[in-house]
Design a protein around this motif. Sequence first.
Motif, PDB file in Angstrom:
ATOM      1  N   LEU A 176       2.165   6.774  -4.970  1.00  0.00           N
ATOM      2  CA  LEU A 176       2.978   6.045  -3.986  1.00  0.00           C
ATOM      3  C   LEU A 176       3.225   6.890  -2.739  1.00  0.00           C
ATOM      4  O   LEU A 176       3.928   6.459  -1.825  1.00  0.00           O
ATOM      5  N   ASP A 177       2.666   8.097  -2.717  1.00  0.00           N
ATOM      6  CA  ASP A 177       2.850   9.023  -1.609  1.00  0.00           C
ATOM      7  C   ASP A 177       4.326   9.336  -1.397  1.00  0.00           C
ATOM      8  O   ASP A 177       4.819   9.366  -0.274  1.00  0.00           O
ATOM      9  N   LEU A 178       5.038   9.526  -2.512  1.00  0.00           N
ATOM     10  CA  LEU A 178       6.451   9.893  -2.482  1.00  0.00           C
ATOM     11  C   LEU A 178       6.646  11.226  -3.182  1.00  0.00           C
ATOM     12  O   LEU A 178       6.007  11.501  -4.194  1.00  0.00           O
ATOM     13  N   LEU A 191       4.834   9.893  -9.057  1.00  0.00           N
ATOM     14  CA  LEU A 191       5.128   9.382  -7.714  1.00  0.00           C
ATOM     15  C   LEU A 191       3.994   9.613  -6.710  1.00  0.00           C
ATOM     16  O   LEU A 191       3.957   8.970  -5.661  1.00  0.00           O
ATOM     17  N   GLN A 231       9.300  -0.266  -2.128  1.00  0.00           N
ATOM     18  CA  GLN A 231       8.756   1.028  -2.564  1.00  0.00           C
ATOM     19  C   GLN A 231       9.614   1.618  -3.675  1.00  0.00           C
ATOM     20  O   GLN A 231       9.106   2.163  -4.645  1.00  0.00           O
ATOM     21  N   ALA A 290       8.871  -0.066  -7.064  1.00  0.00           N
ATOM     22  CA  ALA A 290       7.655   0.473  -7.682  1.00  0.00           C
ATOM     23  C   ALA A 290       7.899   1.875  -8.233  1.00  0.00           C
ATOM     24  O   ALA A 290       7.495   2.193  -9.360  1.00  0.00           O
ATOM     25  N   ALA A 291       8.571   2.710  -7.450  1.00  0.00           N
ATOM     26  CA  ALA A 291       8.817   4.092  -7.866  1.00  0.00           C
ATOM     27  C   ALA A 291       9.753   4.157  -9.065  1.00  0.00           C
ATOM     28  O   ALA A 291       9.535   4.964  -9.978  1.00  0.00           O
ATOM     29  N   TYR A 299      11.982  10.015  -3.271  1.00  0.00           N
ATOM     30  CA  TYR A 299      12.364   9.003  -4.255  1.00  0.00           C
ATOM     31  C   TYR A 299      13.865   9.055  -4.505  1.00  0.00           C
ATOM     32  O   TYR A 299      14.543   8.027  -4.525  1.00  0.00           O
TER      33      TYR A 299
END
Length: 145
Positions: free
Chosen positions: A32-34, A29, A103, A106-107, A39
């Motif tokens: 994705l800066d998560l 993750l 987002q 994608a995650a 998430y």
Amino acid sequence: MTVGPLDQSAGYLLKRAATALRTAMDAALRPLDLTVPQYSCLEVLSQRPGLSNAELARAVFVTRQSMNLVLRGLQDRGLVTRPATAPQGRALPSTLTPAGRAQLHAASGLVREVQDRMLAPFSEAGRERLVHDLAACADALTPEE
């Protein structure tokens, strides 16, 4: 009396697996800066929109204070929206924005890859059995309400 050899202790091995899963999810993750809690929050909101902060905290396994920070971060990034005032009571129901859904999409793919890697040693029947057995373990230790 001890639990015995750690490599044969179900609790120890479960914690080892959970830690390895968390580490792999963090790495997946990161681009994705998560974080995993962010998430998880997006995933839960996609399936159960409108949950309050307290309900989300329980679903994501964090404190209400931590969930406030998670939601604020997601809101600042335009991934989640909450009303300025509570429609009833004090709860501010959260929902995903279109950017939040993108987002999450994608995650979810990245997390699915991690999960598939973790479950690769198992047959389909073995995967189903593992899910059943893990749920039974959690249910056995969850107090009745």
